[in-house]
Design a protein around this motif. Structure first.
Motif, PDB file in Angstrom:
ATOM      1  N   PHE A  78       0.651  -1.437  -0.003  1.00  0.00           N
ATOM      2  CA  PHE A  78       0.058  -0.408  -0.026  1.00  0.00           C
ATOM      3  C   PHE A  78       0.964   1.163  -0.141  1.00  0.00           C
ATOM      4  O   PHE A  78       1.608   1.323   0.898  1.00  0.00           O
ATOM      5  N   TYR A  79       0.572   2.071  -1.310  1.00  0.00           N
ATOM      6  CA  TYR A  79       1.306   3.316  -0.777  1.00  0.00           C
ATOM      7  C   TYR A  79       0.753   4.682  -1.111  1.00  0.00           C
ATOM      8  O   TYR A  79      -0.061   4.559  -2.153  1.00  0.00           O
ATOM      9  N   SER A  80       0.955   5.452  -0.584  1.00  0.00           N
ATOM     10  CA  SER A  80       0.312   6.729  -0.374  1.00  0.00           C
ATOM     11  C   SER A  80       1.315   7.249  -0.737  1.00  0.00           C
ATOM     12  O   SER A  80       2.567   7.600  -0.320  1.00  0.00           O
ATOM     13  N   GLY A  81       0.398   8.840  -0.771  1.00  0.00           N
ATOM     14  CA  GLY A  81       1.136  10.336  -1.248  1.00  0.00           C
ATOM     15  C   GLY A  81       0.656  11.055  -0.839  1.00  0.00           C
ATOM     16  O   GLY A  81       0.129  12.070  -0.361  1.00  0.00           O
ATOM     17  N   TYR A  82       0.086  12.214  -2.562  1.00  0.00           N
ATOM     18  CA  TYR A  82       0.014  13.000  -2.184  1.00  0.00           C
ATOM     19  C   TYR A  82      -1.690  13.109  -1.386  1.00  0.00           C
ATOM     20  O   TYR A  82      -2.217  12.631  -1.948  1.00  0.00           O
ATOM     21  N   VAL A 108       5.139   4.867   2.583  1.00  0.00           N
ATOM     22  CA  VAL A 108       4.029   6.560   2.844  1.00  0.00           C
ATOM     23  C   VAL A 108       5.110   7.460   1.852  1.00  0.00           C
ATOM     24  O   VAL A 108       6.237   7.671   3.181  1.00  0.00           O
ATOM     25  N   ASP A 109       4.683   8.246   1.083  1.00  0.00           N
ATOM     26  CA  ASP A 109       5.465   9.212   0.947  1.00  0.00           C
ATOM     27  C   ASP A 109       5.047  10.829   1.400  1.00  0.00           C
ATOM     28  O   ASP A 109       3.574  11.097   0.960  1.00  0.00           O
ATOM     29  N   PRO A 110       5.549  11.405   2.411  1.00  0.00           N
ATOM     30  CA  PRO A 110       4.553  11.912   3.172  1.00  0.00           C
ATOM     31  C   PRO A 110       4.799  13.726   2.159  1.00  0.00           C
ATOM     32  O   PRO A 110       5.376  14.378   2.777  1.00  0.00           O
ATOM     33  N   LEU A 131       2.412  12.910  10.155  1.00  0.00           N
ATOM     34  CA  LEU A 131       3.251  12.089  10.999  1.00  0.00           C
ATOM     35  C   LEU A 131       2.514  10.903  11.814  1.00  0.00           C
ATOM     36  O   LEU A 131       2.980   9.853  11.430  1.00  0.00           O
ATOM     37  N   SER A 132       1.354  11.038  12.015  1.00  0.00           N
ATOM     38  CA  SER A 132       0.399  10.076  12.728  1.00  0.00           C
ATOM     39  C   SER A 132       0.325   8.858  11.538  1.00  0.00           C
ATOM     40  O   SER A 132       0.708   7.738  11.763  1.00  0.00           O
ATOM     41  N   LEU A 133      -0.080   9.321  10.203  1.00  0.00           N
ATOM     42  CA  LEU A 133       0.268   8.330   9.094  1.00  0.00           C
ATOM     43  C   LEU A 133       1.703   7.204   8.972  1.00  0.00           C
ATOM     44  O   LEU A 133       1.714   6.494   8.689  1.00  0.00           O
ATOM     45  N   CYS A 134       2.473   8.531   8.867  1.00  0.00           N
ATOM     46  CA  CYS A 134       3.890   7.556   9.379  1.00  0.00           C
ATOM     47  C   CYS A 134       3.915   6.935  10.263  1.00  0.00           C
ATOM     48  O   CYS A 134       4.885   6.136   9.622  1.00  0.00           O
ATOM     49  N   GLN A 135       3.583   6.884  11.112  1.00  0.00           N
ATOM     50  CA  GLN A 135       4.062   6.206  12.053  1.00  0.00           C
ATOM     51  C   GLN A 135       3.251   4.794  11.963  1.00  0.00           C
ATOM     52  O   GLN A 135       3.582   3.665  12.746  1.00  0.00           O
ATOM     53  N   ASP A 138       5.597   0.874   7.201  1.00  0.00           N
ATOM     54  CA  ASP A 138       7.429   0.486   7.612  1.00  0.00           C
ATOM     55  C   ASP A 138       8.464   1.131   6.732  1.00  0.00           C
ATOM     56  O   ASP A 138       8.993   0.761   7.541  1.00  0.00           O
ATOM     57  N   ILE A 139       8.021   1.419   5.584  1.00  0.00           N
ATOM     58  CA  ILE A 139       9.252   2.417   5.079  1.00  0.00           C
ATOM     59  C   ILE A 139       8.295   4.290   4.923  1.00  0.00           C
ATOM     60  O   ILE A 139       7.159   4.188   3.705  1.00  0.00           O
ATOM     61  N   ILE A 140       8.648   4.994   5.167  1.00  0.00           N
ATOM     62  CA  ILE A 140       8.713   6.421   5.010  1.00  0.00           C
ATOM     63  C   ILE A 140       9.953   6.870   3.909  1.00  0.00           C
ATOM     64  O   ILE A 140      10.992   6.623   3.792  1.00  0.00           O
ATOM     65  N   VAL A 141       9.258   7.710   2.996  1.00  0.00           N
ATOM     66  CA  VAL A 141       9.776   8.387   1.332  1.00  0.00           C
ATOM     67  C   VAL A 141       9.737   9.717   1.578  1.00  0.00           C
ATOM     68  O   VAL A 141       9.475  10.535   0.824  1.00  0.00           O
ATOM     69  N   PRO A 142      10.629  10.736   2.582  1.00  0.00           N
ATOM     70  CA  PRO A 142      10.186  11.969   2.744  1.00  0.00           C
ATOM     71  C   PRO A 142      11.370  13.001   2.124  1.00  0.00           C
ATOM     72  O   PRO A 142      12.519  12.041   1.861  1.00  0.00           O
ATOM     73  N   ASN A 143      11.095  13.959   1.715  1.00  0.00           N
ATOM     74  CA  ASN A 143      12.488  14.824   0.982  1.00  0.00           C
ATOM     75  C   ASN A 143      13.124  15.154   2.580  1.00  0.00           C
ATOM     76  O   ASN A 143      12.651  15.558   3.865  1.00  0.00           O
ATOM     77  N   ILE A 144      14.144  16.500   2.414  1.00  0.00           N
ATOM     78  CA  ILE A 144      14.542  17.004   3.714  1.00  0.00           C
ATOM     79  C   ILE A 144      13.719  17.823   4.109  1.00  0.00           C
ATOM     80  O   ILE A 144      13.747  17.440   5.645  1.00  0.00           O
TER      81      ILE A 144
END
Length: 278
Positions: A78-82, A108-110, A131-135, A138-144
């Motif tokens: 399951f891959y969530s983005g914008y 999750v890509d926040p 942040l709640s979704l990222c928690q 299994d893997i998150i993909v944030p930029n800086i």
């Protein structure tokens, strides 16, 4: 062996090569089924365009998930983005919980910010919802920028020190409990890529830097990474494949399409991705 499936939960930007119009073709090209749950429909993405249309699809998300649950539809990833609003973060959590199995991976890509600023239309407390979704991932993909907002750390302009990157990625890992792939990492003007914090161990996947910036490259990167994971690559290998693919897509775009808001020509780089995944 049955075909693997990704459920991509993103908006549809009808023009601009991002979100679902990037995730669907790249993941499909990697040999996986890419099913979609749209969160909103926009005429264009929100960066570099004005006067765009926006239709919120929040009310449709849970009914789609409920129907799929009745049909026994689930996914490997399951891959969530914008997301169109902070309320959708909670709905996406419920959607994934309804549909996932014990074997499912959540990525999750926040997607909410870049260059030190939230995207247009997001309120100041949006990072708390993300942040709640990222928690739950299994893997998150944030930029800086996104990692700084998730952690409350100061956003710094590049180039970065290893001390800053490692403090930022460890803090993001500690707050979310997820493995972290931090994009936009550069220590000089020659190389750029990602830092990986997997089970607390930090490694890097870098490539030569291209002097150009385009919208949608984060979606290109994450989709290629997911495609590589589904082809049984380790996280480290998948991130390096995605870094290289993103660079190749930018290189194929520079001469023919200088408008950064139009996105990158990832389509012409797909043959190279095929070769790597053979």
């Amino acid at each position: 062996m049955s075909q693997k499936r990704v459920v991509a939960i993103h908006d549809i930007s009808c023009f601009g090569k991002c979100s679902l119009t990037v995730a669907l073709p790249i993941i499909s090209a990697c040999g996986a089924e890419c099913s979609v749950i749209p969160t909103a429909v926009l005429s264009t993405h929100t960066g570099g365009f004005s006067g765009y249309t926006f239709r919120d699809l929040t009310e449709d998300i849970l009914p789609v998930a409920s129907h799929w649950r009745k049909e026994g539809i689930t996914a490997d990833i399951f891959y969530s983005g914008y997301l169109g609003s902070k309320g959708q973060a909670e709905i996406v959590k419920r959607t994934v919980e309804m549909l996932k199995t014990q074997q499912s991976m959540v990525i999750v890509d926040p997607a909410m910010a870049d260059f030190g600023r939230l995207y247009k239309g997001f309120e100041d407390d949006f990072p708390l919802a993300m942040l709640s979704l990222c928690q739950t991932a299994d893997i998150i993909v944030p930029n800086i920028t996104e990692a700084a907002m998730l952690t409350g750390m100061e956003y710094l302009e590049p180039p970065y020190s290893e001390e800053y990157i490692e403090k930022l990625i460890r803090r993001t890992h500690e707050l979310t409990g997820a493995d972290v792939v931090l994009t936009g990492v550069c220590f000089d003007d020659r190389r750029i890529g990602a830092a990986i914090c997997e089970k607390g161990e930090i490694r890097y996947a870098l490539t030569r830097r291209v002097d150009a910036i385009y919208h949608g490259t984060g979606d290109v990167f994450a989709s290629a990474m997911i495609g590589a994971i589904l082809n049984d690559r380790s996280l480290q290998a998948a991130v390096q494949i995605a870094v290289n693919f993103t660079r190749e897509s930018i290189e194929k775009t520079i001469d023919e399409n200088p408008e950064r808001e139009y996105g990158v020509n990832f389509e012409s780089a797909l043959p190279e991705l095929f070769k790597v995944l053979e």
